[in-house]
Design a protein around this motif. Structure first.
Motif, PDB file in Angstrom:
ATOM      1  N   VAL A  12     -13.304  -9.379  -7.512  1.00 47.19           N
ATOM      2  CA  VAL A  12     -12.393 -10.027  -6.299  1.00 47.19           C
ATOM      3  C   VAL A  12     -11.942 -11.474  -6.396  1.00 47.19           C
ATOM      4  O   VAL A  12     -10.876 -11.848  -6.422  1.00 47.19           O
ATOM      5  CB  VAL A  12     -12.765  -9.424  -4.773  1.00 47.19           C
ATOM      6  CG1 VAL A  12     -11.858 -10.136  -4.136  1.00 47.19           C
ATOM      7  CG2 VAL A  12     -12.742  -7.986  -4.685  1.00 47.19           C
ATOM      8  N   LYS A  13     -13.185 -12.136  -6.713  1.00 44.72           N
ATOM      9  CA  LYS A  13     -12.928 -13.783  -6.717  1.00 44.72           C
ATOM     10  C   LYS A  13     -11.999 -14.060  -7.952  1.00 44.72           C
ATOM     11  O   LYS A  13     -11.466 -14.978  -7.784  1.00 44.72           O
ATOM     12  CB  LYS A  13     -14.347 -14.196  -7.014  1.00 44.72           C
ATOM     13  CG  LYS A  13     -15.105 -14.329  -5.571  1.00 44.72           C
ATOM     14  CD  LYS A  13     -16.440 -15.212  -5.869  1.00 44.72           C
ATOM     15  CE  LYS A  13     -17.398 -14.028  -6.326  1.00 44.72           C
ATOM     16  NZ  LYS A  13     -18.932 -14.958  -6.356  1.00 44.72           N
ATOM     17  N   GLU A  14     -12.229 -13.354  -9.121  1.00 49.06           N
ATOM     18  CA  GLU A  14     -11.542 -13.636 -10.174  1.00 49.06           C
ATOM     19  C   GLU A  14     -10.126 -13.004 -10.406  1.00 49.06           C
ATOM     20  O   GLU A  14      -9.410 -13.181 -11.373  1.00 49.06           O
ATOM     21  CB  GLU A  14     -12.483 -13.611 -11.373  1.00 49.06           C
ATOM     22  CG  GLU A  14     -13.741 -14.267 -11.354  1.00 49.06           C
ATOM     23  CD  GLU A  14     -14.722 -14.129 -12.467  1.00 49.06           C
ATOM     24  OE1 GLU A  14     -14.344 -13.059 -13.393  1.00 49.06           O
ATOM     25  OE2 GLU A  14     -15.775 -14.629 -12.643  1.00 49.06           O
ATOM     26  N   ALA A  15      -9.831 -12.072  -9.835  1.00 45.26           N
ATOM     27  CA  ALA A  15      -8.409 -11.544  -9.596  1.00 45.26           C
ATOM     28  C   ALA A  15      -7.490 -12.384  -9.633  1.00 45.26           C
ATOM     29  O   ALA A  15      -7.158 -13.502  -8.761  1.00 45.26           O
ATOM     30  CB  ALA A  15      -8.379 -10.472  -8.494  1.00 45.26           C
ATOM     31  N   THR A  16      -6.478 -12.298 -10.537  1.00 48.24           N
ATOM     32  CA  THR A  16      -5.210 -12.910 -10.648  1.00 48.24           C
ATOM     33  C   THR A  16      -3.935 -12.043 -10.714  1.00 48.24           C
ATOM     34  O   THR A  16      -4.066 -10.922 -11.024  1.00 48.24           O
ATOM     35  CB  THR A  16      -5.119 -14.091 -11.973  1.00 48.24           C
ATOM     36  OG1 THR A  16      -5.379 -13.306 -12.992  1.00 48.24           O
ATOM     37  CG2 THR A  16      -6.420 -15.018 -11.942  1.00 48.24           C
ATOM     38  N   PHE A  17      -2.798 -12.724 -10.517  1.00 46.49           N
ATOM     39  CA  PHE A  17      -1.340 -11.736 -10.690  1.00 46.49           C
ATOM     40  C   PHE A  17      -0.307 -12.693 -11.081  1.00 46.49           C
ATOM     41  O   PHE A  17      -0.113 -13.602 -10.529  1.00 46.49           O
ATOM     42  CB  PHE A  17      -1.096 -11.007  -9.235  1.00 46.49           C
ATOM     43  CG  PHE A  17      -0.036 -10.297  -9.569  1.00 46.49           C
ATOM     44  CD1 PHE A  17      -0.324  -8.648  -9.662  1.00 46.49           C
ATOM     45  CD2 PHE A  17       1.357 -10.650  -9.537  1.00 46.49           C
ATOM     46  CE1 PHE A  17       0.802  -8.160  -9.825  1.00 46.49           C
ATOM     47  CE2 PHE A  17       2.380  -9.562  -9.599  1.00 46.49           C
ATOM     48  CZ  PHE A  17       2.116  -8.342 -10.097  1.00 46.49           C
TER      49      PHE A  17
END
Length: 177
Positions: A21-26
Motif C-alpha cells: 500500500v505504501k509503495e503503490a503508484t499509478f
C-alpha cells in the motif's frame, strides 16, 4: 507477494500499513492501456464508479450490489465502438477504461452504435428519464453531460481521464505520478 499476505493480515489486525500500500503508484498513461476487464486495476476503476453511485442511464436507478445481476449490468462503451470506428478515432483511446462504464443491458441496447447526442435523445424519448435527470446522473459515471451532448470525443476523453484519476487518487490517498 511474499510480503502481501502477512502484512495485509497484520494491517487488518491493527498493524502497520503494508509495503504494497505504501509503495503503490499509478501512472496516468495506464488508463489508456487498460483495455479489458482482465486487469485488477480495470476492475478497480469500475468498482470506484459503482462506489461513486453510478446510476442507470434509462431510469436513474442505482447500480449497486442489490440489483447488479437483476438488471444485467455490464461494462460498455460510452462512445460506442461502431461510432468510434466510423469516426476513425484511435482504438487505444475509445477502447480504454476511460470510455467505459457500468451500464445495464437495456440501456446498452438503446445506446446501440449511435453517437451520444443521438442515444441521449432516445433515452429521453422513451419517457423514463428527462434531459435534466440524465444530466444529473451522468456525473455518477464521472461523465460531463455537456461533452456527451456535444459528441465531443476528445474533450470527453481528457475530462473523463481527469475525473477517473481524481477517483484513483482519493482511493489511494495520494497523488498519481
Amino acid at each position: 507477494y511474499a510480503f502481501d499476505v502477512p502484512e495485509v493480515l497484520a494491517w487488518i489486525g491493527g498493524g502497520a500499513e503494508p509495503r504494497t500500500v505504501k509503495e503503490a503508484t499509478f501512472s496516468p498513461m495506464r488508463l489508456l492501456s487498460m483495455q479489458t476487464r482482465l486487469s485488477a486495476a480495470y476492475k478497480g476503476v469500475m468498482a470506484l464508479l459503482l462506489d461513486l453511485g453510478a446510476r442507470d442511464f434509462r431510469n436513474g436507478d442505482p447500480l449497486d450490489i442489490t440489483n447488479y445481476y437483476d438488471v444485467a449490468v455490464d461494462i460498455h462503451h460510452i462512445f460506442p465502438r461502431a461510432h468510434c470506428e466510423k469516426m476513425g478515432y484511435e482504438r487505444d483511446r475509445w477502447n480504454s477504461v476511460i470510455n467505459k462504464s457500468p451500464i445495464t443491458a437495456k440501456a446498452n441496447r438503446t445506446i446501440g452504435g449511435h453517437k451520444p447526442s443521438t442515444y441521449l435523445a432516445s433515452l429521453e424519448r422513451e419517457g423514463s428519464i428527462d434531459a435534466r435527470g440524465l444530466d444529473e446522473l451522468l456525473p455518477t459515471h464521472a461523465i460531463a453531460p455537456h461533452l456527451l451532448r456535444a459528441d465531443d470525443f476528445d474533450g470527453f476523453i481528457r475530462d473523463r481521464a481527469s475525473r477517473l484519476l481524481d477517483l484513483i487518487e482519493d482511493a489511494m490517498g495520494k497523488p498519481v505520478e
